[in-house]
Design an enzyme around this catalytic site. Structure first.
Site, mmCIF file in Angstrom:
data_model
loop_
_atom_site.group_PDB
_atom_site.id
_atom_site.type_symbol
_atom_site.label_atom_id
_atom_site.label_comp_id
_atom_site.label_asym_id
_atom_site.label_seq_id
_atom_site.Cartn_x
_atom_site.Cartn_y
_atom_site.Cartn_z
ATOM 1 N N SER A 233 4.516 24.652 -16.624
ATOM 2 C CA SER A 233 5.969 24.652 -16.851
ATOM 3 C C SER A 233 6.661 25.727 -16.018
ATOM 4 O O SER A 233 7.680 25.457 -15.365
ATOM 5 C CB SER A 233 6.300 24.810 -18.333
ATOM 6 O OG SER A 233 5.534 25.817 -18.939
ATOM 7 N N HIS A 263 -1.035 20.734 -21.701
ATOM 8 C CA HIS A 263 -0.186 21.942 -21.721
ATOM 9 C C HIS A 263 0.445 22.025 -23.116
ATOM 10 O O HIS A 263 -0.260 22.090 -24.113
ATOM 11 C CB HIS A 263 0.816 21.833 -20.565
ATOM 12 C CG HIS A 263 1.553 23.086 -20.216
ATOM 13 N ND1 HIS A 263 1.201 24.331 -20.673
ATOM 14 C CD2 HIS A 263 2.673 23.291 -19.432
ATOM 15 C CE1 HIS A 263 2.037 25.247 -20.189
ATOM 16 N NE2 HIS A 263 2.938 24.633 -19.440
ATOM 17 N N HIS A 309 -8.916 27.594 -21.923
ATOM 18 C CA HIS A 309 -7.734 28.052 -21.179
ATOM 19 C C HIS A 309 -8.090 28.196 -19.706
ATOM 20 O O HIS A 309 -9.217 28.531 -19.362
ATOM 21 C CB HIS A 309 -7.221 29.382 -21.726
ATOM 22 C CG HIS A 309 -5.801 29.632 -21.351
ATOM 23 N ND1 HIS A 309 -5.446 30.237 -20.159
ATOM 24 C CD2 HIS A 309 -4.642 29.331 -21.987
ATOM 25 C CE1 HIS A 309 -4.126 30.287 -20.105
ATOM 26 N NE2 HIS A 309 -3.608 29.751 -21.191
ATOM 27 N N ARG A 318 -2.051 35.336 -28.897
ATOM 28 C CA ARG A 318 -0.992 34.577 -29.587
ATOM 29 C C ARG A 318 -1.594 33.849 -30.780
ATOM 30 O O ARG A 318 -0.981 33.726 -31.838
ATOM 31 C CB ARG A 318 -0.332 33.584 -28.608
ATOM 32 C CG ARG A 318 0.302 34.263 -27.397
ATOM 33 C CD ARG A 318 0.801 33.273 -26.363
ATOM 34 N NE ARG A 318 -0.285 32.509 -25.746
ATOM 35 C CZ ARG A 318 -0.116 31.559 -24.841
ATOM 36 N NH1 ARG A 318 1.116 31.254 -24.427
ATOM 37 N NH2 ARG A 318 -1.143 30.914 -24.330
ATOM 38 N N ASP A 364 -2.073 27.102 -29.133
ATOM 39 C CA ASP A 364 -1.782 25.853 -29.837
ATOM 40 C C ASP A 364 -2.687 25.585 -31.029
ATOM 41 O O ASP A 364 -2.423 24.695 -31.833
ATOM 42 C CB ASP A 364 -1.871 24.673 -28.853
ATOM 43 C CG ASP A 364 -0.767 24.739 -27.818
ATOM 44 O OD1 ASP A 364 0.325 25.217 -28.170
ATOM 45 O OD2 ASP A 364 -1.001 24.329 -26.676
HETATM 46 N N1 NMX Z 1 -12.690 20.506 -25.007
HETATM 47 C C1 NMX Z 1 -13.444 19.746 -24.198
HETATM 48 N N2 NMX Z 1 -13.609 19.969 -22.893
HETATM 49 C C2 NMX Z 1 -13.001 21.049 -22.387
HETATM 50 C C3 NMX Z 1 -12.226 21.921 -23.164
HETATM 51 C C4 NMX Z 1 -12.067 21.602 -24.534
HETATM 52 N N3 NMX Z 1 -11.280 22.323 -25.344
HETATM 53 N N4 NMX Z 1 -11.766 22.922 -22.382
HETATM 54 C C5 NMX Z 1 -12.239 22.673 -21.134
HETATM 55 N N5 NMX Z 1 -12.965 21.546 -21.131
HETATM 56 C C6 NMX Z 1 -13.592 20.865 -19.979
HETATM 57 C C7 NMX Z 1 -12.497 20.473 -19.011
HETATM 58 O O1 NMX Z 1 -11.878 19.241 -19.395
HETATM 59 C C8 NMX Z 1 -13.282 20.393 -17.706
HETATM 60 O O2 NMX Z 1 -13.987 19.176 -17.712
HETATM 61 P P1 NMX Z 1 -14.149 18.291 -16.345
HETATM 62 O O3 NMX Z 1 -14.741 19.236 -15.338
HETATM 63 O O4 NMX Z 1 -15.042 17.176 -16.755
HETATM 64 O O5 NMX Z 1 -12.749 17.874 -15.985
HETATM 65 C C9 NMX Z 1 -14.292 21.520 -17.854
HETATM 66 O O6 NMX Z 1 -14.400 21.765 -19.258
HETATM 67 C C10 NMX Z 1 -13.915 22.786 -17.159
HETATM 68 O O7 NMX Z 1 -12.654 23.191 -17.634
HETATM 69 P P2 NMX Z 1 -12.226 24.730 -17.597
HETATM 70 O O8 NMX Z 1 -12.355 25.212 -16.195
HETATM 71 O O9 NMX Z 1 -12.897 25.488 -18.668
HETATM 72 O O10 NMX Z 1 -10.693 24.642 -18.022
HETATM 73 P P3 NMX Z 1 -9.431 24.168 -17.147
HETATM 74 O O11 NMX Z 1 -8.826 25.368 -16.553
HETATM 75 O O12 NMX Z 1 -9.772 23.050 -16.214
HETATM 76 O O13 NMX Z 1 -8.490 23.562 -18.266
HETATM 77 C C11 NMX Z 1 -7.366 23.477 -20.355
HETATM 78 C C12 NMX Z 1 -7.821 24.371 -19.197
HETATM 79 C C13 NMX Z 1 -6.488 24.306 -21.288
HETATM 80 C C14 NMX Z 1 -6.499 22.335 -19.785
HETATM 81 C C15 NMX Z 1 -8.614 22.931 -21.082
HETATM 82 O O14 NMX Z 1 -9.340 24.012 -21.656
HETATM 83 C C16 NMX Z 1 -8.267 21.927 -22.164
HETATM 84 O O15 NMX Z 1 -8.085 20.755 -21.860
HETATM 85 N N6 NMX Z 1 -8.140 22.370 -23.462
HETATM 86 C C17 NMX Z 1 -7.735 21.497 -24.517
HETATM 87 C C18 NMX Z 1 -6.225 21.210 -24.435
HETATM 88 C C19 NMX Z 1 -5.411 22.437 -24.784
HETATM 89 O O16 NMX Z 1 -5.660 23.122 -25.767
HETATM 90 N N7 NMX Z 1 -4.358 22.684 -23.974
HETATM 91 C C20 NMX Z 1 -3.413 23.762 -24.282
HETATM 92 C C21 NMX Z 1 -3.427 24.912 -23.269
HETATM 93 C C22 NMX Z 1 -2.494 25.992 -23.690
HETATM 94 N N8 NMX Z 1 -1.090 25.629 -23.575
HETATM 95 O O17 NMX Z 1 -0.356 25.865 -24.502
HETATM 96 O O18 NMX Z 1 -0.626 25.102 -22.582
HETATM 97 C C1 MLT Z 2 0.981 28.678 -21.507
HETATM 98 O O1 MLT Z 2 1.419 29.347 -22.446
HETATM 99 O O2 MLT Z 2 1.693 28.368 -20.549
HETATM 100 C C2 MLT Z 2 -0.400 28.145 -21.612
HETATM 101 O O3 MLT Z 2 -1.238 29.013 -22.287
HETATM 102 C C3 MLT Z 2 -0.964 27.584 -20.348
HETATM 103 C C4 MLT Z 2 -1.257 28.540 -19.227
HETATM 104 O O4 MLT Z 2 -0.990 29.722 -19.265
HETATM 105 O O5 MLT Z 2 -1.846 28.032 -18.243
#
Ligand code: NMX
Ligand code: MLT
Length: 426
Positions: A233, A263, A309, A318, A364
């Protein structure tokens, strides 16, 4: 002119000079390199942006202008906005002045409600919020001043005007979306003597006999306000703003990114997941049951929402702050107790999966259960709350980047054909 304007006017020239000096003297120093993996992998870890409002060290979490989040959880969101913009907490007089500015600018134009009323009844609340913000673009002071021929060094001033107007209006707009979208009855008029978050709580109309829902809204608005510059964002807002699109265009673009399930929408998904757990096990599950449920989620190819994350490698501070709020206000609530149990069990499940870099909860994971406790059960609204808060971060980043005179964003892209030739020759 507001005191915030005057404070910024006092500090911007020397900061601008300092930055120009850094670029002049050190402009060719290398901060980061980019690998092929990073080019295909969301540019993770590439240091190619400057953001002065806040930073997120992986082992500490959010630090706003040098102050760790845990030192700021008792502040009002308005104080955080001042801090984000200026690098200092406001004095009592500064805070009162900012609150007065927000109160006097808080009327949402009537045409915005007409636009929202024309949308299909099942529109997502995020689409309604973003449409409302975009509809207000005609109010932009920046666009008018730009068309008149404003100097580049003055861009930040109408950007601040737009930002204050947008922040003043986003909470009544968001409250109106809640009441319209979920048939809660007519909009509730703002109470001008309340602080920004308490007024938002009041306009939402969620029953609050103890005043704790207003406290939750104050905390919620502080915790989600900013998270450095590279999250989807903030980065989107910055990118759109770098084309000198005004605050309304830039913030609504950023919020469209926040609406994605990886996100900001994760808070909606997260409560859904927690309630599924609760329903399946008739309350708080045992450790074994929960371990299996998390494993089943992963085996079905889904993410466990609220965990992981891109930057953090610890429990998100948080999350800690929300967890502490729940422990104080609703320790026996079964949904909160389930969230606490998930925190005990799920990190160990995620640690077993090598590719997951961060097995800890993010913001979250805990916010939804607290909203649910207070009777706000409409999950699809949760990202709107996140948006109202994140607007502070996006607006402050826009004001600051205009003040520094940052250039239009234009990184270079290459084709896979080029990458193939590059790796062959490298
Ligand atoms: N559950 C399952 N798989 C996961 C998770 C999880 N909570 N977190 C990471 N992975 C997987 C991810 O999908 C990726 O798989 P692939 O290579 O097959 O695509 C692999 O692990 C490596 O990911 P990371 O490097 O650890 O994390 P990345 O930086 O790519 O992604 C998120 C970060 C936040 C997108 C990821 O951890 C996620 O999808 N979490 C669940 C959704 C979530 O809670 N999002 C909110 C973030 C905070 N916000 O408020 O924005
Ligand atoms: C945020 O608050 O924007 C989320 O934790 C996602 C991020 O920092 O990448």
């Amino acid at each position: 002119m507001s005191r915030l304007h005057d404070k910024l006017a006092a500090i911007i020239p020397s900061m601008r000079q300092e930055i120009q000096g850094i670029i002049k003297e050190h402009g060719d120093k290398v901060m980061s390199q980019v690998t092929v993996r990073q080019a295909y992998g969301g540019m993770r870890g590439v240091k190619a942006l400057v953001c002065d409002t806040s930073e997120v060290p992986p082992d500490k979490g959010l630090v706003i202008r040098g102050m760790p989040l845990k030192e700021l959880t008792d502040k009002l969101p308005e104080e955080i906005f001042w801090l984000l913009c200026t690098g200092e907490l406001p004095t009592k007089e500064d805070l009162a002045d900012l609150q007065k500015e927000l109160q006097k600018r808080g009327d949402v134009p009537d045409y915005v409600w007409k636009v929202l009323e024309a949308m299909p009844k099942d529109s997502h609340p995020m689409a309604m919020l973003d449409t409302g913000i975009l509809a207000m673009e005609r109010e932009s002071v920046f666009r008018k001043r730009y068309d008149e021929g404003i100097k580049k060094t003055e861009y930040w001033e109408p950007t601040l005007e737009d930002s204050l107007n947008l922040l003043a209006r986003i909470s009544p707009l968001a409250a109106g979306v809640y009441r319209m979208r979920f048939n809660k009855g007519p909009r509730i008029a703002s109470k001008k003597d309340l602080d920004w978050a308490a007024n938002y709580a009041h306009m939402l109309g969620v029953p609050d006999p103890t005043g704790e829902f207003a406290n939750l809204m104050r905390l919620y608005m502080v915790l989600h306000s900013d998270h450095e510059g590279g999250n989807v964002s903030a980065h989107t807002c910055h990118c759109v703003g770098s084309a000198l699109s005004d605050t309304y265009y830039a913030v609504s673009a950023g919020l469209n990114g926040l609406a994605g399930p990886l996100h900001g929408l994760a808070n909606q998904e997260c409560l859904n997941w927690t309630l599924m757990v609760n329903k399946k096990f008739n309350g708080v599950p045992s450790n074994d049951q929960l371990r299996q449920f998390a494993q089943d989620t992963l085996d079905s190819g889904k993410v466990v929402p609220g965990y992981g994350h891109a930057v953090l490698r610890i429990t998100d501070p948080r999350f800690d702050a929300f967890h502490a709020f729940g422990a104080r206000v609703c320790p026996d609530d079964p949904v909160y107790a389930t969230v606490a149990k998930v925190y005990e069990v799920v990190p160990d499940v995620l640690k077993q999966i090598q590719k997951i870099k961060d097995p800890w909860p993010n913001v979250d994971a805990a916010s939804g259960c607290l909203l649910y406790h207070f009777g706000m059960t409409e999950f699809s609204y949760y990202t709107v709350l996140f948006s109202v808060s994140r607007a502070m971060g996006m607006c402050s980043q826009l004001v600051v980047s205009r003040a520094w005179g940052e250039a239009i964003e234009r990184p270079k892209s290459h084709t896979t054909h080029w990458v193939k030739a590059f790796v062959k020759s490298a």
